[in-house]
Design a protein around this motif. Structure first.
Motif, PDB file in Angstrom:
ATOM      1  N   GLY A 354    -100.245  29.540  33.761  1.00  0.00           N
ATOM      2  CA  GLY A 354    -100.419  29.802  35.179  1.00  0.00           C
ATOM      3  C   GLY A 354    -100.147  28.557  36.009  1.00  0.00           C
ATOM      4  N   ALA A 355    -100.353  28.665  37.311  1.00  0.00           N
ATOM      5  CA  ALA A 355    -100.112  27.528  38.197  1.00  0.00           C
ATOM      6  C   ALA A 355    -101.148  26.439  38.004  1.00  0.00           C
ATOM      7  N   ASP A 356    -102.402  26.815  37.677  1.00  0.00           N
ATOM      8  CA  ASP A 356    -103.488  25.842  37.558  1.00  0.00           C
ATOM      9  C   ASP A 356    -104.098  25.785  36.171  1.00  0.00           C
ATOM     10  N   SER A 357    -103.757  26.704  35.281  1.00  0.00           N
ATOM     11  CA  SER A 357    -104.432  26.768  33.992  1.00  0.00           C
ATOM     12  C   SER A 357    -103.465  27.165  32.898  1.00  0.00           C
ATOM     13  N   VAL A 358    -103.891  26.885  31.660  1.00  0.00           N
ATOM     14  CA  VAL A 358    -103.157  27.267  30.453  1.00  0.00           C
ATOM     15  C   VAL A 358    -104.151  27.961  29.538  1.00  0.00           C
ATOM     16  N   ALA A 359    -103.827  29.164  29.085  1.00  0.00           N
ATOM     17  CA  ALA A 359    -104.714  29.932  28.222  1.00  0.00           C
ATOM     18  C   ALA A 359    -103.986  30.275  26.932  1.00  0.00           C
ATOM     19  N   ALA A 360    -104.648  30.039  25.779  1.00  0.00           N
ATOM     20  CA  ALA A 360    -104.123  30.425  24.472  1.00  0.00           C
ATOM     21  C   ALA A 360    -104.802  31.712  24.044  1.00  0.00           C
ATOM     22  N   LEU A 361    -104.020  32.664  23.533  1.00  0.00           N
ATOM     23  CA  LEU A 361    -104.537  33.988  23.214  1.00  0.00           C
ATOM     24  C   LEU A 361    -104.243  34.351  21.770  1.00  0.00           C
ATOM     25  N   ASP A 362    -105.206  35.023  21.162  1.00  0.00           N
ATOM     26  CA  ASP A 362    -105.028  35.655  19.867  1.00  0.00           C
ATOM     27  C   ASP A 362    -105.101  37.157  20.108  1.00  0.00           C
ATOM     28  N   GLY A 363    -103.935  37.780  20.276  1.00  0.00           N
ATOM     29  CA  GLY A 363    -103.911  39.162  20.730  1.00  0.00           C
ATOM     30  C   GLY A 363    -104.304  39.222  22.188  1.00  0.00           C
ATOM     31  N   SER A 364    -105.401  39.944  22.470  1.00  0.00           N
ATOM     32  CA  SER A 364    -105.899  40.018  23.846  1.00  0.00           C
ATOM     33  C   SER A 364    -107.084  39.096  24.083  1.00  0.00           C
ATOM     34  N   MET A 365    -107.507  38.363  23.049  1.00  0.00           N
ATOM     35  CA  MET A 365    -108.684  37.490  23.160  1.00  0.00           C
ATOM     36  C   MET A 365    -108.252  36.072  23.516  1.00  0.00           C
ATOM     37  N   VAL A 366    -108.866  35.512  24.547  1.00  0.00           N
ATOM     38  CA  VAL A 366    -108.597  34.137  24.954  1.00  0.00           C
ATOM     39  C   VAL A 366    -109.396  33.213  24.045  1.00  0.00           C
TER      40      VAL A 366
END
Length: 510
Positions: A354-366
């Motif tokens: 995103g513009a302000d954040s980075v999220a790592a996902l395993d399937g639909s779980m952050v």
């Protein structure tokens, strides 16, 4: 005595002559020290005649004026940086035509010709009027501020409604596509609607290639944004030629910098800077655009009902990526590194940028979420992601970069430091560090304040056992007051108590 102007001199001459038996022209000339011709002009009109400009002949330069005019006319179609200067014209006249002219005369004549030249019709701008709710203009501009005392360069996004002048500003560290999309979503939410059309220059987050004329090959994400909100886009001509096509926003970043960012802000985060920017937008609502009687806020109150309504669903601005986790349990996103739980080391994970954040996902779980880092090679590490490895390699904790980051952010408190020191003194370095790791694992199921209270309780009992910390933390959590919210609107969800008579019938009772 101050020197008289010619108008005052004419007035005094006319007053002196106004008597019934006024002095003669000769006497007036002698009295005021001027020529008799000047006296006659003053008596004829109170306004002095304009000065005559005599055209002096130029016998040396005259035969070459036509050549100079032709060269200057040909320059109109030549590149701006390869046009004749007065010095070059003088050199060509003397070298190619053996002209006997002075450089001063050439310079004077070239300056006079350029002064009388008019703009081409294509460069003449026509004043425009903008109906309410019809159009907005977008631009990016560079701004500077101090982050923890260090000078930082960033980019300011601005969108301005053409009719009312209402604008929205926000600062980002880059001009990436996710930033471009995020700024649109925030701006439309700020306005409470959107215009029919938005004007852009040919910025890369929206345009892949500029075609002939007005044709553009646009990016898929920008097309999706435009389709989601249902507005039209208009792209200006490339370069300086198209600057006038969105002139309302062209100098907006500079105006906002000078008015609201001088002196240079010194903040602790980008979010703090954007709070100052939002306050500047509120102050701008009280200003009056030149030539308008209404303030920006008053004008926007008339434009707001005419904006298009926002869609019910929010547009997802994140960019979907897939990254491999390295041996240090990090993912690399846009040349910056972010930690993920060690159980994903060597695997590939989905990433939402995103513009302000980075999220790592395993399937639909952050599984991990970080604020976006700034600068090539920057690391954003979370100590909790490495606890399983530190339980096996306790010696790595003392110099761990994640521990440095935890101390800097305040997650690793002085209570943790005292517990670690006491545990190592009593149990040894390895066993004491493993005891600290077990305590840090408690944070995954308990609030941070509860775990810190458990550490304080265990230390006061002269214990470094993680089980004692857990017991003290639960005891501290049980003492927390429970707030019961009584809301009458929830009464519709009440159910009557169940009746058990039917079960008595089955048992043959009653």
């Amino acid at each position: 005595m101050a020197q008289r102007s010619k108008v005052e001199l004419f007035e005094e001459i006319r007053r002196a002559e106004a008597g019934t038996e006024g002095p003669s022209i000769r006497e007036l000339s002698r009295k005021f020290g001027v020529h008799r011709r000047t006296v006659r002009l003053a008596l004829e009109s109170p306004v002095p005649p304009s000065r005559r400009v005599s055209v002096r002949p130029s016998p040396a330069l005259g035969p070459w004026k036509g050549t100079i005019d032709r060269w200057l006319a040909e320059d109109q179609t030549a590149p701006r940086k390869q046009r004749h200067t007065a010095r070059r014209i003088f050199e060509r006249l003397t070298e190619e035509h053996d002209a006997e002219v002075s450089e001063t005369s050439v310079r004077r004549y070239v300056a006079a010709v350029k002064k009388q030249r008019t703009l081409p019709l294509a460069e003449v701008c026509v004043p425009q009027s903008h109906p309410l709710g019809e159009e907005a203009e977008v631009d990016f501009g560079q701004v500077s501020f101090r982050l923890f005392g260090v000078l930082v360069e960033a980019w300011m996004f601005v969108i301005r409604l053409s009719a009312s002048g209402k604008a929205f500003h926000r600062v980002y560290f880059n001009q990436a596509q996710e930033v471009f999309l995020d700024s649109h979503v925030r701006a439309f939410d700020h306005f409470g609607g959107l215009p029919m059309r938005v004007r852009y220059d040919n910025l890369k987050p929206a345009v892949v290639r500029v075609m002939k004329g007005r044709g553009r090959i646009e990016t898929d994400r920008f097309i999706a944004l435009r389709s989601h909100y249902g507005f039209e886009s208009f792209f200006c001509q490339p370069g300086v030629k198209g600057a006038h096509e969105k002139g309302g926003v062209e100098g907006e970043v500079g105006r906002f910098r000078r008015r609201h960012m001088v002196p240079m802000p010194d903040v602790g985060s980008l979010a703090e800077l954007n709070e100052l920017v939002a306050a500047g937008d509120e102050r701008d609502d009280r200003r009056h655009v030149n030539g308008r009687h209404l303030s920006v806020a008053e004008h926007f109150s008339a434009e707001r009902p005419l904006l298009r309504p926002l869609p019910a669903e929010c547009f997802d601005v994140t960019l979907a990526l897939n990254c491999r986790v390295d041996t240090k349990s990090r993912i690399c996103v846009r040349q910056c590194f972010y930690s993920v739980p060690v159980r994903y080391a060597g695997r590939r994970v989905d990433v939402a940028l995103g513009a302000d954040s980075v999220a790592a996902l395993d399937g639909s779980m952050v599984v991990a979420r970080h604020p976006r880092a700034v600068g090539k090679g920057a690391e954003t590490l979370t100590l909790d992601h490495y606890l399983e490895v530190l339980a096996i390699k306790p010696g790595a904790l003392a110099g761990a970069s994640a521990l440095v980051a935890a101390r800097r952010s305040g997650v690793f408190t002085s209570a943790h430091e005292r517990f670690w020191k006491a545990a190592r003194r009593r149990l040894g370095d390895q066993a004491g560090t493993r005891a600290l790791v077990d305590v840090l694992l408690l944070h995954r199921g308990m609030p941070a304040g509860t775990v810190v209270a458990g550490i304080e309780g265990a230390l006061s009992a002269d214990s470094v056992d993680p089980a004692v910390v857990a017991v003290e933390a639960r005891r501290s959590g049980d003492r927390l007051p429970v707030t019961v919210v009584m809301d009458q609107s929830l009464a519709v969800f009440d159910r009557p108590p169940p009746a058990l008579d039917c079960y008595d019938v089955l048992l043959g009772v009653g």
